[in-house]
Design an enzyme around this catalytic site. Structure first.
Site, PDB file in Angstrom:
ATOM      1  N   TYR A 168      -9.596   5.410   6.835  1.00 35.61           N
ATOM      2  CA  TYR A 168      -9.801   5.810   8.232  1.00 35.61           C
ATOM      3  C   TYR A 168     -10.841   6.932   8.202  1.00 35.61           C
ATOM      4  O   TYR A 168     -10.603   7.969   7.561  1.00 35.61           O
ATOM      5  CB  TYR A 168      -8.505   6.343   8.845  1.00 35.61           C
ATOM      6  CG  TYR A 168      -7.446   5.286   9.100  1.00 35.61           C
ATOM      7  CD1 TYR A 168      -7.385   4.628  10.328  1.00 35.61           C
ATOM      8  CD2 TYR A 168      -6.507   4.962   8.124  1.00 35.61           C
ATOM      9  CE1 TYR A 168      -6.404   3.671  10.575  1.00 35.61           C
ATOM     10  CE2 TYR A 168      -5.521   4.000   8.372  1.00 35.61           C
ATOM     11  CZ  TYR A 168      -5.488   3.360   9.596  1.00 35.61           C
ATOM     12  OH  TYR A 168      -4.511   2.411   9.849  1.00 35.61           O
ATOM     13  N   LYS A 200       0.324   0.254  15.013  1.00 36.23           N
ATOM     14  CA  LYS A 200       1.694   0.203  15.539  1.00 36.23           C
ATOM     15  C   LYS A 200       1.973  -0.953  16.500  1.00 36.23           C
ATOM     16  O   LYS A 200       3.132  -1.185  16.855  1.00 36.23           O
ATOM     17  CB  LYS A 200       2.026   1.534  16.260  1.00 36.23           C
ATOM     18  CG  LYS A 200       2.183   2.711  15.337  1.00 36.23           C
ATOM     19  CD  LYS A 200       3.521   2.686  14.621  1.00 36.23           C
ATOM     20  CE  LYS A 200       3.513   3.415  13.313  1.00 36.23           C
ATOM     21  NZ  LYS A 200       3.414   2.588  12.117  1.00 36.23           N
ATOM     22  N   PRO A 242      -5.159   0.730  18.393  1.00 38.12           N
ATOM     23  CA  PRO A 242      -4.796   0.216  17.071  1.00 38.12           C
ATOM     24  C   PRO A 242      -4.847   1.228  15.917  1.00 38.12           C
ATOM     25  O   PRO A 242      -4.460   0.904  14.799  1.00 38.12           O
ATOM     26  CB  PRO A 242      -5.818  -0.911  16.842  1.00 38.12           C
ATOM     27  CG  PRO A 242      -6.946  -0.608  17.757  1.00 38.12           C
ATOM     28  CD  PRO A 242      -6.388   0.111  18.925  1.00 38.12           C
ATOM     29  N   TYR A 259       3.589   6.569   9.974  1.00 41.26           N
ATOM     30  CA  TYR A 259       2.750   5.427   9.609  1.00 41.26           C
ATOM     31  C   TYR A 259       3.590   4.296   9.013  1.00 41.26           C
ATOM     32  O   TYR A 259       3.386   3.123   9.331  1.00 41.26           O
ATOM     33  CB  TYR A 259       1.643   5.849   8.641  1.00 41.26           C
ATOM     34  CG  TYR A 259       0.542   4.822   8.535  1.00 41.26           C
ATOM     35  CD1 TYR A 259      -0.581   4.888   9.359  1.00 41.26           C
ATOM     36  CD2 TYR A 259       0.635   3.756   7.639  1.00 41.26           C
ATOM     37  CE1 TYR A 259      -1.581   3.928   9.278  1.00 41.26           C
ATOM     38  CE2 TYR A 259      -0.348   2.795   7.556  1.00 41.26           C
ATOM     39  CZ  TYR A 259      -1.460   2.885   8.377  1.00 41.26           C
ATOM     40  OH  TYR A 259      -2.443   1.926   8.306  1.00 41.26           O
ATOM     41  N   HIS A 316       0.846  -1.198   0.000  1.00 38.09           N
ATOM     42  CA  HIS A 316       0.000   0.000   0.000  1.00 38.09           C
ATOM     43  C   HIS A 316       0.879   1.245   0.000  1.00 38.09           C
ATOM     44  O   HIS A 316       1.647   1.472   0.926  1.00 38.09           O
ATOM     45  CB  HIS A 316      -0.924   0.016   1.225  1.00 38.09           C
ATOM     46  CG  HIS A 316      -2.114  -0.874   1.073  1.00 38.09           C
ATOM     47  ND1 HIS A 316      -3.271  -0.717   1.796  1.00 38.09           N
ATOM     48  CD2 HIS A 316      -2.324  -1.938   0.264  1.00 38.09           C
ATOM     49  CE1 HIS A 316      -4.142  -1.643   1.428  1.00 38.09           C
ATOM     50  NE2 HIS A 316      -3.585  -2.405   0.514  1.00 38.09           N
TER      51      HIS A 316
HETATM   52  P1  RFL Z   1       0.732 -11.346  21.899  1.00 32.73           P
HETATM   53  O1  RFL Z   1       0.327 -11.446  20.469  1.00 32.73           O
HETATM   54  O2  RFL Z   1      -0.285 -11.003  22.903  1.00 32.73           O
HETATM   55  O3  RFL Z   1       1.411 -12.738  22.258  1.00 32.73           O
HETATM   56  C1  RFL Z   1       1.724 -13.076  23.582  1.00 32.73           C
HETATM   57  C2  RFL Z   1       1.650 -14.577  23.702  1.00 32.73           C
HETATM   58  O4  RFL Z   1       1.992 -14.942  25.037  1.00 32.73           O
HETATM   59  C3  RFL Z   1       1.104 -15.934  25.487  1.00 32.73           C
HETATM   60  N1  RFL Z   1       1.089 -15.897  26.954  1.00 32.73           N
HETATM   61  C4  RFL Z   1       1.774 -16.760  27.724  1.00 32.73           C
HETATM   62  N2  RFL Z   1       2.551 -17.781  27.403  1.00 32.73           N
HETATM   63  C5  RFL Z   1       3.123 -18.469  28.442  1.00 32.73           C
HETATM   64  N3  RFL Z   1       2.901 -18.159  29.729  1.00 32.73           N
HETATM   65  C6  RFL Z   1       2.120 -17.134  30.082  1.00 32.73           C
HETATM   66  N4  RFL Z   1       1.924 -16.847  31.375  1.00 32.73           N
HETATM   67  C7  RFL Z   1       1.520 -16.375  29.058  1.00 32.73           C
HETATM   68  N5  RFL Z   1       0.708 -15.293  29.043  1.00 32.73           N
HETATM   69  C8  RFL Z   1       0.453 -15.027  27.761  1.00 32.73           C
HETATM   70  C9  RFL Z   1      -0.217 -15.598  24.831  1.00 32.73           C
HETATM   71  O5  RFL Z   1      -1.072 -16.716  24.740  1.00 32.73           O
HETATM   72  C10 RFL Z   1       0.251 -15.094  23.468  1.00 32.73           C
HETATM   73  O6  RFL Z   1       0.283 -16.127  22.503  1.00 32.73           O
HETATM   74  O7  RFL Z   1       1.941 -10.309  22.079  1.00 32.73           O
HETATM   75  P2  RFL Z   1       3.175 -10.000  21.105  1.00 32.73           P
HETATM   76  O8  RFL Z   1       3.803 -11.266  20.599  1.00 32.73           O
HETATM   77  O9  RFL Z   1       4.007  -9.000  21.807  1.00 32.73           O
HETATM   78  O10 RFL Z   1       2.544  -9.337  19.803  1.00 32.73           O
HETATM   79  C11 RFL Z   1       1.953  -8.082  19.871  1.00 32.73           C
HETATM   80  C12 RFL Z   1       0.760  -8.021  18.932  1.00 32.73           C
HETATM   81  O11 RFL Z   1      -0.031  -9.179  19.051  1.00 32.73           O
HETATM   82  C13 RFL Z   1      -0.091  -6.801  19.258  1.00 32.73           C
HETATM   83  O12 RFL Z   1       0.707  -5.643  19.439  1.00 32.73           O
HETATM   84  C14 RFL Z   1      -1.097  -6.461  18.193  1.00 32.73           C
HETATM   85  O13 RFL Z   1      -1.838  -7.543  17.740  1.00 32.73           O
HETATM   86  C15 RFL Z   1      -2.025  -5.421  18.799  1.00 32.73           C
HETATM   87  N6  RFL Z   1      -3.302  -5.409  18.165  1.00 32.73           N
HETATM   88  C16 RFL Z   1      -3.395  -4.798  16.973  1.00 32.73           C
HETATM   89  N7  RFL Z   1      -2.301  -4.178  16.471  1.00 32.73           N
HETATM   90  C17 RFL Z   1      -2.363  -3.587  15.294  1.00 32.73           C
HETATM   91  O14 RFL Z   1      -1.340  -3.020  14.841  1.00 32.73           O
HETATM   92  N8  RFL Z   1      -3.557  -3.583  14.576  1.00 32.73           N
HETATM   93  C18 RFL Z   1      -4.679  -4.223  15.047  1.00 32.73           C
HETATM   94  O15 RFL Z   1      -5.709  -4.256  14.405  1.00 32.73           O
HETATM   95  C19 RFL Z   1      -4.629  -4.849  16.289  1.00 32.73           C
HETATM   96  N9  RFL Z   1      -5.714  -5.481  16.784  1.00 32.73           N
HETATM   97  C20 RFL Z   1      -4.419  -6.051  18.744  1.00 32.73           C
HETATM   98  C21 RFL Z   1      -5.634  -6.094  18.025  1.00 32.73           C
HETATM   99  C22 RFL Z   1      -4.354  -6.660  20.022  1.00 32.73           C
HETATM  100  C23 RFL Z   1      -5.466  -7.280  20.594  1.00 32.73           C
HETATM  101  N10 RFL Z   1      -5.340  -7.822  21.936  1.00 32.73           N
HETATM  102  C24 RFL Z   1      -4.026  -8.046  22.530  1.00 32.73           C
HETATM  103  C25 RFL Z   1      -6.373  -7.891  22.851  1.00 32.73           C
HETATM  104  C26 RFL Z   1      -6.738  -6.740  18.563  1.00 32.73           C
HETATM  105  C27 RFL Z   1      -6.665  -7.348  19.835  1.00 32.73           C
HETATM  106  C28 RFL Z   1      -7.901  -8.060  20.334  1.00 32.73           C
HETATM  107  C1  PHB Z   2      -6.505  -4.216  10.490  1.00 27.57           C
HETATM  108  O1  PHB Z   2      -6.524  -4.509   9.273  1.00 27.57           O
HETATM  109  O2  PHB Z   2      -6.876  -5.014  11.343  1.00 27.57           O
HETATM  110  C2  PHB Z   2      -6.036  -2.880  10.899  1.00 27.57           C
HETATM  111  C3  PHB Z   2      -5.465  -2.041   9.966  1.00 27.57           C
HETATM  112  C4  PHB Z   2      -5.037  -0.781  10.345  1.00 27.57           C
HETATM  113  C5  PHB Z   2      -5.190  -0.384  11.664  1.00 27.57           C
HETATM  114  C6  PHB Z   2      -5.745  -1.236  12.596  1.00 27.57           C
HETATM  115  C7  PHB Z   2      -6.177  -2.492  12.220  1.00 27.57           C
HETATM  116  O3  PHB Z   2      -4.794   0.867  12.019  1.00 27.57           O
END
Ligand code: RFL
Ligand code: PHB
Length: 389
Positions: free
Chosen positions: A200, A296, A292, A384, A72
């Site tokens: 957005y 980032k 989100p 971004y 993109h």
């Molecule tokens: P994660 O992905 O939470 O992975 C952590 C892993 O640790 C495990 N865990 C344990 N394992 C062993 N012992 C324990 N005591 C443990 N406690 C937990 C968990 O099961 C898990 O598998 O963290 P990591 O690897 O740092 O990655 C970060 C990303 O996942 C996170 O920053 C993003 O996904 C945030 N986020 C989003 N970011 C975006 O940029 N765009 C999004 O659309 C977006 N949507 C989201 C999200 C985070 C969400 N969370 C955490 C609630 C949507 C959700 C629902």
């Molecule tokens: C997504 O595709 O899940 C997404 C993309 C951009 C964002 C947040 C979530 O800023």
């Protein structure tokens, strides 16, 4: 069991770190609380910065990303019936790649399997011991049976609700937090994306985001109340509300269908300092959360992993601890900039409960400035696509 680096958490941070260390000849064991299927069922981030793409290439996970991901060059921003575009490539010479976190994680698990790395799933009662000594251990249970890992270092990659951050004594740690008074209701649907770029939208009814995973898989979000529930939203109600929040030409082009996932995520900004205590190093969501809006979360996790793996590689190669000593300050300097951008973009694009007329005017002026100023667009694009590591 003995390994050089015990990694708590088999999400993207933990797996990426494990594979980068493997490439340097450094052994690790990954402990994950959930099953692999559970980890791969989570729908999260979708936008990858070039820095993360580079790290994935380095661990041999670039092929599918390059064939199936979308490049993109810009993004669309709408307010009211107005829509404008911020061109990343024009302003900063770099695009982003749209490729789901679920697929990133799948590729990392495949790489881990291929390299023979050890990942233990369904672990319970993980306790990190002696983190501030020269020989930490990690104790855990699987099916009620206890095991112990002796290691040189522990990487806390276990997300916001993990045990690693809480292992750092409260006397050492300082937490900074801001909770936003709304959430995002997201759906995934097997329909073509409404636009080939993300939209957005700041509308009088609240924020909306049109995103995607592939040519026939769309991801849409709408701002919702914190106490709302996905059960309150039929697919039809979601589509109707989304249509009201995006420009009319986009609303009429929207292809709708049944949702395959529907969930609400709260929005939070959070940072813990420092990100190191003795031989325990925090990475990703274990140390910080962003709302989100700026995409980032995953990308900032990747920049932590980048700094940590380089510091560990330097240590094992030369015995120097300087990279390890600098880790927390270096990671936090970049984290705070991602926090600022995510907070700014969230504040710009959402309607806040009780927002005053003045605050609304400020939001509109900020959006108008972004629409009309090449410098403002350049600053947004720079953030971004991702600040340099
Ligand atoms: P994660 O992905 O939470 O992975 C952590 C892993 O640790 C495990 N865990 C344990 N394992 C062993 N012992 C324990 N005591 C443990 N406690 C937990 C968990 O099961 C898990 O598998 O963290 P990591 O690897 O740092 O990655 C970060 C990303 O996942 C996170 O920053 C993003 O996904 C945030 N986020 C989003 N970011 C975006 O940029 N765009 C999004 O659309 C977006 N949507 C989201 C999200 C985070 C969400 N969370 C955490 C609630 C949507 C959700 C629902
Ligand atoms: C997504 O595709 O899940 C997404 C993309 C951009 C964002 C947040 C979530 O800023």
């Amino acid at each position: 069991m003995r390994t050089q680096v015990a990694i708590i958490g088999g999400g993207p941070s933990g797996l990426l770190l494990a594979q980068l260390l493997h490439g340097q000849g450094i052994s690790s064991i990954v402990l994950e609380r959930q099953t692999r299927d559970h980890v791969l069922s989570r729908i999260r981030a979708g936008v990858l910065e070039q820095g993360l793409v580079g790290l994935l290439e380095e661990v041999g996970c670039g092929d599918r990303l390059h064939t199936e991901g979308f490049t993109h060059d810009g993004t669309l921003i709408s307010f009211g019936d107005e829509m404008f575009r911020v061109d990343f490539t024009e302003h900063v010479g770099k695009p982003v790649v749209v490729y789901g976190q679920t697929e990133v994680t799948r590729d990392l698990y495949a790489a881990r399997d291929a390299s023979g790395g050890q990942t233990i799933h369904s672990v319970e009662n993980v306790v990190i011991k002696g983190a501030n000594t020269a020989s930490p251990t990690v104790v855990f249970e699987v099916d009620g049976e206890a095991s112990i890992i002796e290691c040189d270092f522990v990487a806390g990659c276990d997300g916001f609700h993990g045990v690693s951050r809480k292992t750092i004594p409260e006397t050492v740690r300082r937490d900074y937090e801001k909770v936003y008074p709304f959430g995002w209701l997201g759906i995934l649907s097997e329909t073509p994306p409404v636009n080939h770029e993300l939209i957005y939208a700041n509308s009088s009814r609240g924020f909306a985001l049109c995103s995607m995973r592939n040519a026939n898989l769309s991801r849409y979000y709408i701002q919702c109340d914190l106490d709302d529930s996905p059960d309150n939203w039929s697919d039809e109600a979601f589509w109707n509300e989304l249509r009201r929040r995006i420009p009319p030409d986009q609303a009429s082009a929207l292809v709708t269908g049944p949702s395959v996932e529907k969930s609400i995520a709260p929005l939070r900004s959070f940072v813990t300092e420092p990100m190191r205590w003795g031989r325990l190093f925090l990475c990703g969501d274990a140390a910080h959360i962003v709302p989100p809006t700026g995409a980032k979360g995953l990308n900032t996790a990747a920049s932590d992993v980048n700094y940590l793996y380089r510091a560990l590689a330097e240590f094992y190669k030369t015995g120097s601890e300087s990279g390890l000593d600098e880790y927390s300050a270096k990671a936090l300097a970049r984290v705070w900039k991602a926090e600022r951008f995510s907070w700014w973009f969230t504040t710009l694009m959402h309607r806040f409960p009780g927002q005053s007329e003045f605050d609304l005017k400020m939001q509109i002026a900020d959006l108008e400035f972004l629409r009309s100023s090449a410098s403002a667009q350049k600053a947004m694009a720079e953030n971004y696509v991702g600040l340099p590591y």
